[in-house]
Design a protein around this motif. Structure first.
Motif, PDB file in Angstrom:
ATOM      1  N   THR A 220       0.610 -74.927 -85.932  1.00  0.00           N
ATOM      2  CA  THR A 220       0.668 -75.129 -87.121  1.00  0.00           C
ATOM      3  C   THR A 220      -0.080 -74.145 -88.103  1.00  0.00           C
ATOM      4  O   THR A 220       0.540 -72.993 -87.721  1.00  0.00           O
ATOM      5  CB  THR A 220      -0.295 -76.421 -88.125  1.00  0.00           C
TER       6      THR A 220
ATOM      7  N   TYR B  93      -4.173 -76.716 -93.147  1.00  0.00           N
ATOM      8  CA  TYR B  93      -4.966 -78.187 -92.466  1.00  0.00           C
ATOM      9  C   TYR B  93      -6.478 -78.282 -92.464  1.00  0.00           C
ATOM     10  O   TYR B  93      -6.865 -77.083 -91.738  1.00  0.00           O
ATOM     11  CB  TYR B  93      -3.718 -77.187 -91.228  1.00  0.00           C
TER      12      TYR B  93
ATOM     13  N   HIS C 283      -0.452 -85.955 -88.328  1.00  0.00           N
ATOM     14  CA  HIS C 283       0.812 -85.653 -87.971  1.00  0.00           C
ATOM     15  C   HIS C 283       1.246 -85.762 -86.378  1.00  0.00           C
ATOM     16  O   HIS C 283      -0.456 -84.705 -85.726  1.00  0.00           O
ATOM     17  CB  HIS C 283       1.457 -84.517 -88.659  1.00  0.00           C
TER      18      HIS C 283
ATOM     19  N   GLU D  62       8.399 -89.991 -95.048  1.00  0.00           N
ATOM     20  CA  GLU D  62       8.339 -90.692 -93.907  1.00  0.00           C
ATOM     21  C   GLU D  62       7.141 -92.575 -94.038  1.00  0.00           C
ATOM     22  O   GLU D  62       7.429 -93.141 -93.306  1.00  0.00           O
ATOM     23  CB  GLU D  62       7.698 -89.381 -93.110  1.00  0.00           C
TER      24      GLU D  62
ATOM     25  N   TYR E  38       0.298 -91.813 -84.910  1.00  0.00           N
ATOM     26  CA  TYR E  38       0.443 -90.080 -85.462  1.00  0.00           C
ATOM     27  C   TYR E  38       1.510 -90.185 -85.422  1.00  0.00           C
ATOM     28  O   TYR E  38       3.152 -91.108 -84.450  1.00  0.00           O
ATOM     29  CB  TYR E  38       0.583 -89.111 -83.395  1.00  0.00           C
ATOM     30  N   GLN E  39       2.556 -89.234 -86.066  1.00  0.00           N
ATOM     31  CA  GLN E  39       3.597 -89.839 -86.707  1.00  0.00           C
ATOM     32  C   GLN E  39       4.519 -88.603 -86.758  1.00  0.00           C
ATOM     33  O   GLN E  39       4.640 -87.653 -86.392  1.00  0.00           O
ATOM     34  CB  GLN E  39       3.834 -90.048 -88.408  1.00  0.00           C
ATOM     35  N   SER E  40       5.768 -88.645 -86.691  1.00  0.00           N
ATOM     36  CA  SER E  40       6.867 -87.616 -87.740  1.00  0.00           C
ATOM     37  C   SER E  40       7.236 -86.263 -85.565  1.00  0.00           C
ATOM     38  O   SER E  40       7.637 -85.292 -85.834  1.00  0.00           O
ATOM     39  CB  SER E  40       6.411 -86.034 -88.311  1.00  0.00           C
ATOM     40  N   ARG E  41       7.097 -87.857 -84.369  1.00  0.00           N
ATOM     41  CA  ARG E  41       8.060 -86.896 -83.502  1.00  0.00           C
ATOM     42  C   ARG E  41       9.014 -86.435 -83.902  1.00  0.00           C
ATOM     43  O   ARG E  41       9.706 -87.476 -84.294  1.00  0.00           O
ATOM     44  CB  ARG E  41       7.723 -87.707 -81.724  1.00  0.00           C
TER      45      ARG E  41
ATOM     46  N   SER F 210      -3.540 -85.771 -91.987  1.00  0.00           N
ATOM     47  CA  SER F 210      -3.803 -84.317 -91.789  1.00  0.00           C
ATOM     48  C   SER F 210      -2.947 -83.723 -92.550  1.00  0.00           C
ATOM     49  O   SER F 210      -2.191 -82.636 -92.745  1.00  0.00           O
ATOM     50  CB  SER F 210      -3.110 -84.200 -90.450  1.00  0.00           C
ATOM     51  N   PHE F 211      -2.447 -84.403 -93.907  1.00  0.00           N
ATOM     52  CA  PHE F 211      -2.254 -83.924 -94.734  1.00  0.00           C
ATOM     53  C   PHE F 211      -2.648 -83.685 -96.643  1.00  0.00           C
ATOM     54  O   PHE F 211      -3.358 -85.073 -96.197  1.00  0.00           O
ATOM     55  CB  PHE F 211      -1.259 -84.170 -95.467  1.00  0.00           C
TER      56      PHE F 211
ATOM     57  N   GLU G  47       7.292 -86.090 -95.683  1.00  0.00           N
ATOM     58  CA  GLU G  47       6.182 -86.705 -94.665  1.00  0.00           C
ATOM     59  C   GLU G  47       5.134 -88.042 -95.496  1.00  0.00           C
ATOM     60  O   GLU G  47       5.142 -88.988 -94.760  1.00  0.00           O
ATOM     61  CB  GLU G  47       5.646 -86.272 -93.794  1.00  0.00           C
ATOM     62  N   THR G  48       4.398 -87.617 -96.162  1.00  0.00           N
ATOM     63  CA  THR G  48       4.090 -88.997 -97.055  1.00  0.00           C
ATOM     64  C   THR G  48       4.816 -89.901 -98.268  1.00  0.00           C
ATOM     65  O   THR G  48       4.602 -90.822 -98.098  1.00  0.00           O
ATOM     66  CB  THR G  48       2.783 -88.462 -97.638  1.00  0.00           C
TER      67      THR G  48
END
Length: 548
Positions: free
Chosen positions: A274, A267, A338, A425, A379-382, A414-415, A421-422
C-alpha cells in the motif's frame, strides 16, 4: 552515553541493550566511524541503554552509528553527512538463527534500522542537498502536504482500466524475475476476468467509488486545520491506481514551486503493498526530475499509534455499540483489516505487527470508557491462490456464528474512508454471511472520513513532522517505522525494486503497437505449449495431418 566500537573481529552478534523509558535524551550526535578497510565490528551501546537502530555502510564500506537529536548545538560541528546509497543493516550469513531472531525482534532488519530512539542523523540522503536541517518559518517557504491513497473508479467505465493498473503493479502481483515480462498480459487477463463482478459491486454502491470525493474532503479539512494552527500549506491528493494519479499531483507540486513536502499516506499501518507501492512511484518521479530530487521531503509512513486516531476510533466504536444493540455488553467487536499475502510479512513487512498493536491500542482506549466486550481481528479482501494473512474474515464470521455469537459490531480498521470494501464487501457480503451463520444483530462502525478528532490529529502529525523535512525523524517505542525520506524507507522494505508500469487511463481495444507486441508473445507461448503437448502425448492436430 557513549558508543564504543570493539575491535573483536567480524560481526557475529550485535549486542543491543533494551532502552529504558527514563533514559536521558542526548543533545547531539555522537558518531564512530570504523576504518573502511577494517572488518565489520561488534558495536555495543553503553550508558543510557539505548537501542542501536541506525547502521549505515557508506560507499567506501564505512560503518556509521549515530545517536542524538536532530538539532546541532549553536556553533557546534555539523553531523556527518551520509552517502546517498540507501541505509541497510549488514547481517552476515554466519549469524545463528537465535541471533537473527533477536535482530528481527529489535527491528534491526526493518525500517526501525533507520534511527536511534530519540536521535537521528540530520542528512540521511542527498534529498537534503539544500542544507535544510529542520524547522520551518511560516510565510518564508512554500510547504506542501501530499496525501496518498489507493484510488477507485469514478464510474463503471473506469472499472476495468482501474483493475489493470492495480494488477500491473508488481507489488500487488509478484512474479519471479524470469516471468516479469508476463506482468502486463496477466494484468490484462485478470482485469478482464474481474471487471464484470467488480462492476456489479460498484453498481450496488451507486456506480462508482466515493474515495476520491472523500479524500479531497479530507485534504480540504486538513488544510483548514493547519491554517488554524498558523501553518499555511497546500494539500495535494495522489492516487496510486486511478485519478487523480500521483504523477498528476507531483506535477502540480512542481508547478506550484513547493519548497518542502510532507508525504502522508492515508494508510494507518505501513505495508509495501500500500504505502510502499506509492513510495516506490514517488522515488521514480523524484529521481527523474532535478527540482523534485532537490526538494526536501519527509514521509510519515504509519500513524496507527497516534492518540487522536486511537481516540477517534474508540469514540466511534463505543457510540455505535451503544446505539445498535439492545444488550451492548454482549456484542463482539469484529475488526476487519485489509489482508496482504503472508509471504510479504515473512519477508519483513510490518503490517501484521502494526495491525495487531493498533487493535490493542484501540481496545485499551475503549476499556477506559468502561467497555469490556470481546473482540476479534481478521483479514479481508484476499485474491488469488496464495495464502494471505489469517484468520480470514469470512472464516471468522462463520466460526463466531457456530460458537453462538448473536451480536456483531464490524470495525473497518485499515480504512479511513468509505469505499468498495466497506460499503459493499463489509456492509453487504459479510453482513449476509453473518446472518446465514446465525448472527442476528449486525452493526458497522463508520469510517473516519472527515472526523474532526482524526483530522486534527493528522494536522498535528504534519506539524510534528515539519522540523524533520529533509531528515529522518525519531523512532520511539510507540511506532515501528520512523519518518524519513522515500529512499530510506524503501531501502528497508523494497528489496525487489521492480519496475513500475505507467498507469492506463482508458481501456482501449484495437491493433495498437503495444497490443500487437503482447498478442504476438502470447501467441508464441500458445504455439510452444501446443507443440509440447503434441510431442509428449503423441496425438493432436499435427499428428492427424501426419506432420509429426
Amino acid at each position: 552515553m557513549s558508543i564504543t566500537a570493539l575491535a573483536c573481529g567480524p560481526l557475529t552478534h550485535p549486542s543491543v541493550r533494551k532502552a529504558t523509558q527514563n533514559a536521558t535524551h542526548l543533545r547531539w550526535t555522537n558518531a564512530v566511524r570504523l576504518d573502511a578497510n577494517a572488518p565489520l565490528q561488534n558495536v555495543h551501546l553503553k550508558g543510557g541503554q539505548r537501542r542501536l537502530q541506525h547502521m549505515v555502510r557508506g560507499n567506501a564500506g564505512t560503518l556509521v552509528a549515530h545517536a542524538g537529536v536532530p538539532s546541532p548545538p549553536e556553533g557546534g560541528a555539523k553531523s556527518p553527512s551520509l552517502p546517498r546509497t540507501s541505509p541497510s543493516l549488514m547481517v552476515p550469513s554466519s549469524l545463528s538463527p537465535s541471533s537473527t531472531s533477536l535482530l528481527r525482534r529489535r527491528k534491526l532488519l526493518g525500517p526501525r534500522a533507520l534511527s536511534i530512539d530519540g536521535a537521528i542523523d540530520s542528512t540521511s540522503s542527498d534529498t537534503n542537498r539544500s542544507g535544510v536541517t529542520g524547522g520551518t518559518v511560516p510565510g518564508k517557504e512554500k510547504i506542501g502536504v501530499l496525501l496518498l491513497n489507493l484510488g477507485g473508479p469514478d464510474k463503471l467505465e473506469d472499472v476495468q482500466p482501474f483493475l489493470y493498473n492495480l494488477f500491473a503493479d508488481p507489488d500487488i502481483i509478484r512474479l519471479p524475475k524470469a516471468l516479469q515480462w508476463l506482468q502486463k498480459p496477466i494484468a490484462t487477463f485478470a482485469a478482464a476476468a474481474r471487471a464484470p463482478q467488480s462492476s456489479e459491486a460498484y453498481a450496488s454502491i451507486g456506480g462508482g467509488s466515493p474515495l476520491r470525493k472523500i479524500t479531497e474532503d479530507q485534504a480540504e479539512a486538513l488544510k483548514d486545520a493547519l491554517d488554524m494552527r498558523g501553518q499555511p500549506v497546500d494539500v495535494y491528493v495522489g492516487m496510486r491506481y486511478w485519478k487523480p494519479f500521483t504523477e498528476d499531483a507531483i506535477q502540480q507540486i512542481k508547478q506550484d514551486r513547493i519548497q518542502k513536502l510532507v508525504v502522508l499516506p492515508l494508510y494507518p499501518q505501513f505495508s509495501i503493498s500500500t504505502s510502499g507501492s506509492s513510495l516506490r512511484l514517488l522515488e521514480d518521479l523524484f529521481k527523474s526530475d532535478e527540482y523534485l530530487y532537490s526538494m526536501p521531503h519527509t514521509v510519515i509512513p504509519s500513524w496507527y499509534q497516534r492518540p487522536g486516531y486511537v481516540r477517534a476510533m474508540a469514540d466511534l466504536i463505543v457510540e455505535e455499540r451503544n446505539k445498535v444493540f439492545e444488550e451492548p455488553d454482549k456484542a463482539t467487536i469484529f475488526f476487519s483489516a485489509h489482508g496482504v499475502p503472508k509471504s510479504y510479512v515473512e519477508e519483513g513487512d510490518p503490517y501484521k505487527e502494526e495491525m495487531e498493536e493498533c487493535v490493542q491500542l484501540i481496545m485499551a482506549e475503549v476499556k477506559k470508557r468502561g467497555v469490556n466486550n470481546d473482540y476479534v481481528l481478521a483479514y479481508q479482501s484476499r485474491v488469488g491462490p496464495v495464502e494471505w494473512l489469517q484468520p480470514y474474515t469470512e472464516d471468522s464470521i462463520k466460526s463466531l456464528g457456530q460458537k453462538g455469537c448473536k451480536d456483531l459490531l464490524a470495525v473497518p480498521i485499515s480504512f479511513v474512508s468509505e469505499h468498495i470494501e466497506t460499503l459493499e464487501e463489509i456492509d453487504m457480503e459479510y453482513r449476509e454471511l453473518a446472518e446465514e451463520s446465525g448472527i442476528e444483530n449486525w452493526g458497522r462502525v463508520p469510517a473516519l472520513n472527515v472526523n474532526p478528532i482524526f483530522i486534527e490529529d493528522l494536522a498535528a502529525a504534519v506539524t510534528e513532522a515539519l522540523p524533520y523535512v529533509g531528515t529522518m525523524g525519531p523512532a520511539s517505542d510507540t511506532t515501528m517505522v520512523p519518518s524519513g525520506s522515500v529512499e530510506d524507507l524503501l531501502a528497508a522494505y523494497d528489496r525487489a525494486d521492480l519496475a513500475l508500469p505507467p498507469p492506463v487511463t482508458m481501456w482501449q481495444w484495437g491493433f495498437t503497437k503495444s497490443a500487437e507486441t503482447w498478442n504476438g508473445r502470447i501467441a508464441m507461448i500458445a504455439v510452444i505449449l501446443l507443440l509440447v503437448l503434441e510431442v509428449t502425448t503423441g496425438s493432436g492436430v499435427l499428428h492427424n495431418l501426419r506432420i509429426l
